[in-house]
Design a protein around this motif. Structure first.
Motif, PDB file in Angstrom:
ATOM      1  N   ASP A  22       7.804   1.130  15.686  1.00 15.70           N
ATOM      2  CA  ASP A  22       8.097   0.526  14.388  1.00 15.70           C
ATOM      3  C   ASP A  22       7.056   0.981  13.369  1.00 15.70           C
ATOM      4  O   ASP A  22       5.874   0.678  13.496  1.00 15.70           O
ATOM      5  CB  ASP A  22       8.077  -0.999  14.519  1.00 15.70           C
ATOM      6  CG  ASP A  22       8.651  -1.701  13.296  1.00 15.70           C
ATOM      7  OD1 ASP A  22       8.572  -1.150  12.193  1.00 15.70           O
ATOM      8  OD2 ASP A  22       9.166  -2.823  13.464  1.00 15.70           O
ATOM      9  N   ASP A  23       7.493   1.719  12.326  1.00 17.94           N
ATOM     10  CA  ASP A  23       6.567   2.169  11.284  1.00 17.94           C
ATOM     11  C   ASP A  23       6.739   1.366   9.997  1.00 17.94           C
ATOM     12  O   ASP A  23       6.186   1.722   8.957  1.00 17.94           O
ATOM     13  CB  ASP A  23       6.734   3.664  11.006  1.00 17.94           C
ATOM     14  CG  ASP A  23       8.132   4.035  10.510  1.00 17.94           C
ATOM     15  OD1 ASP A  23       9.000   3.127  10.419  1.00 17.94           O
ATOM     16  OD2 ASP A  23       8.361   5.226  10.214  1.00 17.94           O
ATOM     17  N   VAL A  24       7.512   0.288  10.053  1.00 17.99           N
ATOM     18  CA  VAL A  24       7.683  -0.609   8.906  1.00 17.99           C
ATOM     19  C   VAL A  24       6.788  -1.835   9.086  1.00 17.99           C
ATOM     20  O   VAL A  24       5.965  -2.147   8.221  1.00 17.99           O
ATOM     21  CB  VAL A  24       9.156  -1.029   8.759  1.00 17.99           C
ATOM     22  CG1 VAL A  24       9.310  -2.022   7.596  1.00 17.99           C
ATOM     23  CG2 VAL A  24      10.036   0.183   8.535  1.00 17.99           C
ATOM     24  N   PRO A  71       0.813  -1.223   0.000  1.00 20.60           N
ATOM     25  CA  PRO A  71       0.000   0.000   0.000  1.00 20.60           C
ATOM     26  C   PRO A  71       0.845   1.272   0.000  1.00 20.60           C
ATOM     27  O   PRO A  71       0.423   2.306  -0.548  1.00 20.60           O
ATOM     28  CB  PRO A  71      -0.818  -0.120   1.290  1.00 20.60           C
ATOM     29  CG  PRO A  71      -0.914  -1.586   1.529  1.00 20.60           C
ATOM     30  CD  PRO A  71       0.423  -2.126   1.101  1.00 20.60           C
ATOM     31  N   ARG A  72       2.037   1.221   0.585  1.00 21.86           N
ATOM     32  CA  ARG A  72       2.910   2.397   0.585  1.00 21.86           C
ATOM     33  C   ARG A  72       3.451   2.686  -0.807  1.00 21.86           C
ATOM     34  O   ARG A  72       3.685   3.840  -1.172  1.00 21.86           O
ATOM     35  CB  ARG A  72       4.079   2.189   1.554  1.00 21.86           C
ATOM     36  CG  ARG A  72       3.659   2.135   3.017  1.00 21.86           C
ATOM     37  CD  ARG A  72       4.860   2.085   3.916  1.00 21.86           C
ATOM     38  NE  ARG A  72       4.481   2.036   5.320  1.00 21.86           N
ATOM     39  CZ  ARG A  72       5.325   2.135   6.328  1.00 21.86           C
ATOM     40  NH1 ARG A  72       6.618   2.285   6.085  1.00 21.86           N
ATOM     41  NH2 ARG A  72       4.900   2.087   7.571  1.00 21.86           N
ATOM     42  N   LEU A  73       3.681   1.616  -1.562  1.00 21.78           N
ATOM     43  CA  LEU A  73       4.134   1.809  -2.933  1.00 21.78           C
ATOM     44  C   LEU A  73       3.036   2.415  -3.801  1.00 21.78           C
ATOM     45  O   LEU A  73       3.305   3.217  -4.697  1.00 21.78           O
ATOM     46  CB  LEU A  73       4.589   0.475  -3.531  1.00 21.78           C
ATOM     47  CG  LEU A  73       5.854  -0.158  -2.944  1.00 21.78           C
ATOM     48  CD1 LEU A  73       6.116  -1.507  -3.599  1.00 21.78           C
ATOM     49  CD2 LEU A  73       7.066   0.753  -3.107  1.00 21.78           C
ATOM     50  N   GLN A 130       1.719  -4.239  16.369  1.00 22.29           N
ATOM     51  CA  GLN A 130       0.453  -4.963  16.465  1.00 22.29           C
ATOM     52  C   GLN A 130       0.519  -6.308  15.751  1.00 22.29           C
ATOM     53  O   GLN A 130      -0.149  -7.274  16.158  1.00 22.29           O
ATOM     54  CB  GLN A 130      -0.691  -4.122  15.892  1.00 22.29           C
ATOM     55  CG  GLN A 130      -2.079  -4.696  16.153  1.00 22.29           C
ATOM     56  CD  GLN A 130      -2.392  -4.789  17.642  1.00 22.29           C
ATOM     57  OE1 GLN A 130      -2.173  -3.849  18.398  1.00 22.29           O
ATOM     58  NE2 GLN A 130      -2.912  -5.929  18.083  1.00 22.29           N
ATOM     59  N   SER A 131       1.344  -6.400  14.711  1.00 21.33           N
ATOM     60  CA  SER A 131       1.463  -7.673  13.985  1.00 21.33           C
ATOM     61  C   SER A 131       2.041  -8.753  14.899  1.00 21.33           C
ATOM     62  O   SER A 131       1.609  -9.908  14.861  1.00 21.33           O
ATOM     63  CB  SER A 131       2.329  -7.501  12.737  1.00 21.33           C
ATOM     64  OG  SER A 131       3.661  -7.158  13.085  1.00 21.33           O
ATOM     65  N   SER A 132       2.997  -8.385  15.739  1.00 24.10           N
ATOM     66  CA  SER A 132       3.560  -9.353  16.686  1.00 24.10           C
ATOM     67  C   SER A 132       2.612  -9.605  17.847  1.00 24.10           C
ATOM     68  O   SER A 132       2.542 -10.720  18.372  1.00 24.10           O
ATOM     69  CB  SER A 132       4.910  -8.847  17.215  1.00 24.10           C
ATOM     70  OG  SER A 132       5.917  -8.993  16.232  1.00 24.10           O
ATOM     71  N   SER A 146      11.468   1.508  20.730  1.00 25.80           N
ATOM     72  CA  SER A 146      12.396   1.634  19.616  1.00 25.80           C
ATOM     73  C   SER A 146      11.637   1.575  18.297  1.00 25.80           C
ATOM     74  O   SER A 146      10.404   1.457  18.275  1.00 25.80           O
ATOM     75  CB  SER A 146      13.441   0.507  19.683  1.00 25.80           C
ATOM     76  OG  SER A 146      14.469   0.704  18.731  1.00 25.80           O
ATOM     77  N   ASP A 147      12.403   1.649  17.191  1.00 25.94           N
ATOM     78  CA  ASP A 147      11.815   1.569  15.861  1.00 25.94           C
ATOM     79  C   ASP A 147      12.090   0.197  15.255  1.00 25.94           C
ATOM     80  O   ASP A 147      12.473  -0.735  15.967  1.00 25.94           O
ATOM     81  CB  ASP A 147      12.338   2.704  14.972  1.00 25.94           C
ATOM     82  CG  ASP A 147      13.865   2.714  14.881  1.00 25.94           C
ATOM     83  OD1 ASP A 147      14.495   1.697  15.240  1.00 25.94           O
ATOM     84  OD2 ASP A 147      14.427   3.735  14.442  1.00 25.94           O
TER      85      ASP A 147
END
Length: 224
Positions: free
Chosen positions: A173-175, A114-116, A179-181, A198-199
């Protein structure tokens, strides 16, 4: 003897900050940490399937125990290896005994594509290649669309083998959002999630990562 292996992230290398730091700490503890180059001198044709096959070929023969430590896409690779290990008859076996996943790339296509944008993804599919920044090379490199078509075949929700797993994930983390973990750990009681301030890179958490690895893997420095 435990076989320890570190899998670097997407568009990274064995020379990444986390790989070097962990390699140094394992050596100081008198232990060997195998760190393969998942680029295989052909980043353009990288796929998750290729990474899984490459690492599987490196594993020692059973029953030598294996601990996999993986970052981002390397973490996702480790998770699949922990689930897919089998003998020649297709029976699962417990050779991979522990997993340490650093910001694992669960659902990464859902976050990245979606970012692409629709237009760029369509152009990637049509032309075959997309130029992406390779952090290990510090340069733009082409990546074939086969990376996407291969990745869609892997549904991490099917990962069910109860391998003791430690996940470390940055709350900024913005990559790959934390929430995925959280979602992954919520339905798997054998998974422990440690959230860090952290990121995605987690490069400012090297001490915390080592402490967690040392405790989780029961590495006794006094006996090393």
């Amino acid at each position: 003897m435990v076989f320890y292996c570190y899998l670097h992230g997407f568009a990274s290398s064995p020379n990444s900050a986390k790989a070097r730091d962990l390699g140094d700490r394992f050596r100081a503890a008198g232990l060997s940490l195998v760190i393969p180059d998942l680029n295989q001198n052909d980043f353009a044709h990288l796929t998750l399937s290729r990474q899984i096959a490459q690492v599987e070929a490196l594993l020692p023969p059973p029953p030598e125990p294996v601990v996999l430590i993986g970052s981002s896409l390397g973490g996702l690779t480790a998770a699949w290896l922990g689930d897919l290990q089998s003998d020649p008859c297709g029976n699962r076996h417990p050779q991979v005994q522990k997993l340490v996943l650093l910001a694992p790339a669960f659902g990464f296509l859902d976050h990245w594509l979606p970012r692409l944008g629709t237009e760029q993804v369509a152009q990637w599919q049509e032309t075959g290649f997309l130029s992406v920044y390779h952090y290990g090379d510090q340069a733009m490199r082409p990546l074939h669309y086969g990376f996407v078509s291969d990745a869609v075949m892997y549904d991490h929700s099917t990962l069910k083998r109860p391998v003791p797993t430690l996940i470390l994930h940055g709350i900024r983390d913005d990559v790959i959002p934390v929430q995925s973990s959280r979602d992954y750990a919520a339905t798997r009681p054998w998974v422990t999630l440690l959230e860090l301030d952290s990121d995605h890179a987690l490069t400012d958490q090297q001490d915390a990562i080592w402490q967690a690895v040392q405790t989780f893997c029961e590495i006794d420095l006094e006996l090393s």
